[in-house]
Scaffold this active site. Structure first.
Site, mmCIF file in Angstrom:
data_model
loop_
_atom_site.group_PDB
_atom_site.id
_atom_site.type_symbol
_atom_site.label_atom_id
_atom_site.label_comp_id
_atom_site.label_asym_id
_atom_site.label_seq_id
_atom_site.Cartn_x
_atom_site.Cartn_y
_atom_site.Cartn_z
ATOM 1 C CE LYS A 77 39.126 43.671 42.041
ATOM 2 N NZ LYS A 77 38.583 43.240 41.005
ATOM 3 C CB SER A 151 35.778 41.068 42.472
ATOM 4 O OG SER A 151 36.839 41.405 41.318
ATOM 5 C CB SER A 175 35.851 41.602 38.294
ATOM 6 O OG SER A 175 35.468 40.418 39.230
#
Length: 584
Positions: A77, A151, A175
């Protein structure tokens, strides 16, 4: 030809047998990136020639079994630092290029993993939906009208599309778990501090966790174990601790009444109920509990002073370049302005109250089984109502880090419209290993064998002590742990003994006999419990060594030969369960 879903185990098997090399795997990954670039899922990728060179170097050195991630492609990420690649946190104006890897990425690379690139996210990891990024909105891989979840949106999508074997995400409010649920993946949310956050752009620094997204629990938990460890550079790092979790006869909390809320998604509710029943079939007892205190605690993360941590993480940037931020993210972070020290202390007092509530809950249950989310939304719906719908997604996730829990999210089936649904197993801090074992059983793919203390003693059972059978409680009541399903070598005959209550079988070895082998279970007991258990075994049964089909010799129930008078040979059934089922 690589499998559509890349898994660590499948790739490792190919490497070990010489059927593939990192070079061929990386070429296949590059082809997949070219054929389905998913521009919204990736923010940056490592140049193709660099990937080829790294793969070639591994191949030239030869397969290394001491590196558990040798040749495994992965993604990170883009709020996690990787040397030489910009970290953007999905905000181009914020971008910087780190000179070193984050601690976790460095550990994975040292274990042989190959970084393919950096993935999209809800900006500054603020959101559970995946639409808050100037790089675009990754979509659910099963229906592109729907959100990917966030996320860690890009990380989920690139794993689900088979472009990498696993990906790193982060999880403050859900997330890592939410996008796993929306893309039929496993999401490993470790205990806080178990994986170092050095080199992570913080969202809420006291609550952040680096997470793992993978196709099965075995893969995800392997990555977690490779990456974990105390890091003195991270003030929130904690050394791994062993907190056992009962794997047999366990009690798990389930939703009930008004707190069992799916926002009208009846298909999701039915899948949750089915997951509860499956966990019961795996040896658990469902215990209804009042979710209200945990739901109230969840509101603290955004409705309480913890939102101020989001401002603290990027305060200088926010003061000078707030206009460069996603409008929804900017409004959330701006909500921290004006928060007072008094509010911070009041929030801490509230959290202490909820911590006491969950401590009492852990006295009654070993873990919780919750929906990962109550429902899923289309991208259009989310963009039209971004705050309220995002809040709905966090109904069953937001409390987990605040109350210092570990969690593993697993797929739990598909709705009639083809959209996936997931559930999450949640336990106290440092129950990560036990949760992974139970989660792998619930998922039914890539099962993990539990670890036991060195002084525990194994025993194989073949009859009334099997899981779900009348005498199984004699194992579970003393803390016995099921290690797995096993089968004897083929030279054993199996009988049902006459006049035994409850009915019991007898296992006898007959050298030279070629039978099917007898289905059994291997358990482990603490030393004192093992002695007590063996002492209670009634004649004509006793214990001795049985040879399993893998060649191991393990203590097992055996039968004295004189007891076979009047017994019925049931060897062709291949096990006690099959025989009992035949009786109707």
């Amino acid at each position: 030809m690589l499998p559509e879903k890349l898994t660590i185990q499948a790739l490792t098997d190919l490497y070990r047998t010489g059927k593939a090399s990192p070079v061929t795997v990386i070429e296949a990954v590059l082809e997949r990136l070219s054929a389905n670039p998913d521009a919204a899922a990736w923010i940056s990728t490592v140049p193709a020639e660099q990937l080829r060179a790294e793969a070639a170097a591994l191949a030239a050195a030869g397969y290394d079994p001491c590196k558990p991630l040798w040749g495994i492609p992965f993604a990170a990420k883009d709020n996690i630092d990787t040397a030489g690649i910009p970290t953007t946190a999905a905000c181009p104006a914020f971008a910087f290029t780190p000179a070193t890897d984050s601690t976790v990425v460095a550990k994975l690379r040292a274990a042989g993993a190959i970084l393919v690139g950096k993935t999209n996210l809800d900006q500054f990891a603020t959101g559970l939906n995946g639409t808050r990024s100037p790089y675009g909105a990754p979509r659910c891989v099963f229906d592109t009208d729907y959100i990917s979840g966030g996320s860690s949106s890009g990380s989920a999508v690139v794993v689900a599309r088979g472009q990498v074997a696993f990906a790193l995400g982060t999880d403050t409010a859900g997330s890592g778990r939410v996008p796993a649920s929306f893309n039929d993946l496993v999401g490993i949310k470790p205990s806080k501090g178990l994986l170092s956050t050095s080199g992570l752009v913080p969202a809420c620094r006291s609550q952040d966790c680096i997470t793992v997204l993978a196709h099965d629990v075995a893969d995800g938990d392997l990555v977690r174990r490779v990456a974990e460890g105390f890091d003195a550079a991270d003030p929130f790092s904690r050394a791994p601790q062993a907190r056992p979790l009962r794997l047999s006869g366990f009690r798990f909390g389930v939703l009930t009444g008004a707190e069992k809320e799916f926002l009208g998604d009846h298909a999701a509710e039915a899948l949750y109920d089915a997951a509860v029943e499956r966990l019961v079939s795996l040896g658990g007892t469902a215990v209804p509990f009042d979710y209200k205190p945990l739901r109230e605690c969840a509101h603290l993360l955004y409705g309480g002073p913890w939102v101020a941590e989001r401002l603290a993480a990027i305060e200088e940037f926010f003061e000078g370049q707030a206009d460069a931020m996603d409008p929804t993210v900017r409004s959330i972070v701006a909500g921290a302005q004006g928060k007072t020290a008094v509010e911070a202390f009041v929030g801490q007092y509230s959290l202490a109250f909820y911590a006491q509530e969950i401590a009492r809950l852990w006295c009654n249950v070993d873990l919780l089984l919750l929906p990962t989310t109550p429902t899923i939304y289309t991208v259009a719906d989310m963009l039209a109502d971004p705050i309220r719908l995002n809040s709905n997604l966090g109904r069953y996730t937001n409390f987990v880090n605040l109350l210092d829990c570990a969690a593993v999210a697993v797929p739990a089936g598909f709705r009639p419209n083809g959209l996936p649904f997931g559930v999450t197993l949640i336990g106290p801090a440092f129950t990560d290993t036990g949760l992974a074992v139970l989660a792998s059983r619930l998922h039914g793919k890539g099962e993990i064998m539990p670890t036991i203390p060195d002084d525990w003693l194994p025993i194989v059972v073949v009859g009334a002590h099997l899981s779900g059978m009348p005498l199984n409680h004699e194992l579970t009541s003393v803390g016995g742990v099921k290690l797995g399903d096993v089968r004897t070598a083929p030279d054993y005959r199996f009988y049902t003994l006459a006049g035994t209550v409850p009915p019991k079988p007898g296992l006898v070895r007959e050298p030279g006999f070629a039978g099917p082998g007898i289905a059994a279970e291997e358990w482990a007991l603490p030393p004192a419990a093992f002695g007590q258990f063996v002492a209670r075994i009634p004649a004509p049964l006793g214990v001795g060594k049985v040879t399993l089909d893998d060649g191991r010799q393990v203590t097992c129930f055996l039968c004295e030969s004189h007891a076979l008078a009047g017994a019925t040979d049931i060897t062709p059934f291949g096990g006690w369960r099959a025989y009992r089922a035949s009786l109707g």
